[in-house]
Enzyme design. Structure first.
Site, PDB file in Angstrom:
ATOM      1  N   GLY A   1       7.335   4.447  -1.487  1.00  0.00           N
ATOM      2  CA  GLY A   1       6.127   5.239  -1.666  1.00  0.00           C
ATOM      3  C   GLY A   1       4.898   4.405  -1.367  1.00  0.00           C
TER       4      GLY A   1
ATOM      5  CD  GLN B   1       0.021   1.360  -3.026  1.00  0.00           C
ATOM      6  OE1 GLN B   1       0.623   2.413  -2.860  1.00  0.00           O
ATOM      7  NE2 GLN B   1       0.636   0.224  -3.306  1.00  0.00           N
TER       8      GLN B   1
ATOM      9  CB  CYS C   1       3.305  -1.772  -7.140  1.00  0.00           C
ATOM     10  SG  CYS C   1       1.878  -0.986  -6.386  1.00  0.00           S
ATOM     11  CG  LEU C   2       4.911  -1.391  -1.038  1.00  0.00           C
ATOM     12  CD1 LEU C   2       4.743  -0.434   0.133  1.00  0.00           C
ATOM     13  CD2 LEU C   2       5.950  -2.461  -0.708  1.00  0.00           C
TER      14      LEU C   2
ATOM     15  CG  HIS D   1       4.506   3.800  -8.837  1.00  0.00           C
ATOM     16  ND1 HIS D   1       4.876   2.614  -9.436  1.00  0.00           N
ATOM     17  CD2 HIS D   1       3.693   3.441  -7.794  1.00  0.00           C
ATOM     18  CE1 HIS D   1       4.292   1.609  -8.799  1.00  0.00           C
ATOM     19  NE2 HIS D   1       3.584   2.079  -7.792  1.00  0.00           N
ATOM     20  CD  GLU D   2       3.544   5.570  -4.543  1.00  0.00           C
ATOM     21  OE1 GLU D   2       2.385   5.208  -4.311  1.00  0.00           O
ATOM     22  OE2 GLU D   2       4.498   4.765  -4.632  1.00  0.00           O
TER      23      GLU D   2
ATOM     24  CG  HIS E   1      -1.021   3.709  -6.611  1.00  0.00           C
ATOM     25  ND1 HIS E   1      -1.583   2.463  -6.778  1.00  0.00           N
ATOM     26  CD2 HIS E   1       0.305   3.503  -6.409  1.00  0.00           C
ATOM     27  CE1 HIS E   1      -0.615   1.535  -6.686  1.00  0.00           C
ATOM     28  NE2 HIS E   1       0.532   2.140  -6.468  1.00  0.00           N
TER      29      HIS E   1
HETATM   30 NI    NI Z   1       2.428   1.228  -6.265  1.00  0.00          NI
END
Ligand code: NI
Length: 175
Positions: free
Chosen positions: A46, A51, A95-96, A137-138, A141
């Site tokens: 995701g 991000q 998380c990226l 999670h997304e 963000h």
């Molecule tokens: Ni994340």
């Protein structure tokens, strides 16, 4: 294929609530395509618009893990949770934007999400398992919330300090 740089925590753009999408422009379609490329390349399941520095309510995901199954790239705009299960699920999230840090986070095991698709139509689907965890999670963000915000202040500070160091090291190496 166009990859966009992924912002690393701590970054003020990762803490801001995002604006709803009001118009599906070519630039937005391009951003969604680039975000999918960037997510698959990372690799991740995701990626949310903030991000990559775009403060819009938009995220992409594909939680298909079985290499024999066809991929399912999804683009969700203005997503809303309209139902969540009482059942909870614990998953070790990453998380990226916070590479190499993971923590067990508990969330509803299933959620029904309503969103606007790139086709301009409204969609609704109930997600379970990794799909449910990832969607939540997304969506966090988009409200400027990271998974480490669910941890104790001490754990969060520890990860943030390590990330600050990682960013300093990367800046020094010029990567
Ligand atoms: Ni994340």
């Amino acid at each position: 294929m166009t990859l966009r740089p992924i912002l690393l925590h701590p970054d003020p753009r990762l803490k801001k609530p995002c604006e709803p999408v009001t118009e599906i422009t070519d630039a937005l379609r391009e951003a969604a395509r680039d975000m999918l490329d960037t997510m698959y390349d990372a690799p991740g399941v995701g990626l949310a618009a903030p991000q990559v520095g775009l403060l819009k309510r938009l995220f992409v995901m594909d939680c298909v893990k079985d290499p024999d199954e066809p991929p399912r790239p999804m683009v969700l705009m203005n997503p809303e949770i309209v139902w969540s299960s009482d059942d909870r699920r614990v998953y070790e999230e990453g998380c990226l934007s916070i590479p190499e840090h993971y923590a067990e986070i508990e969330r509803p095991a299933a959620v029904t999400v309503r969103w606007l698709g790139l086709d301009g139509a409204g969609h609704e689907e109930t997600f379970e398992g990794l799909w449910a965890t990832c969607a939540q999670h997304e969506m966090d963000h988009l409200d400027g919330r990271l998974f480490i915000d669910y941890l104790s202040p001490l754990k969060r500070q520890l990860i943030t300090r390590k990330m600050e160091k990682l960013k300093r090291d990367r800046a020094r190496e010029g990567v």
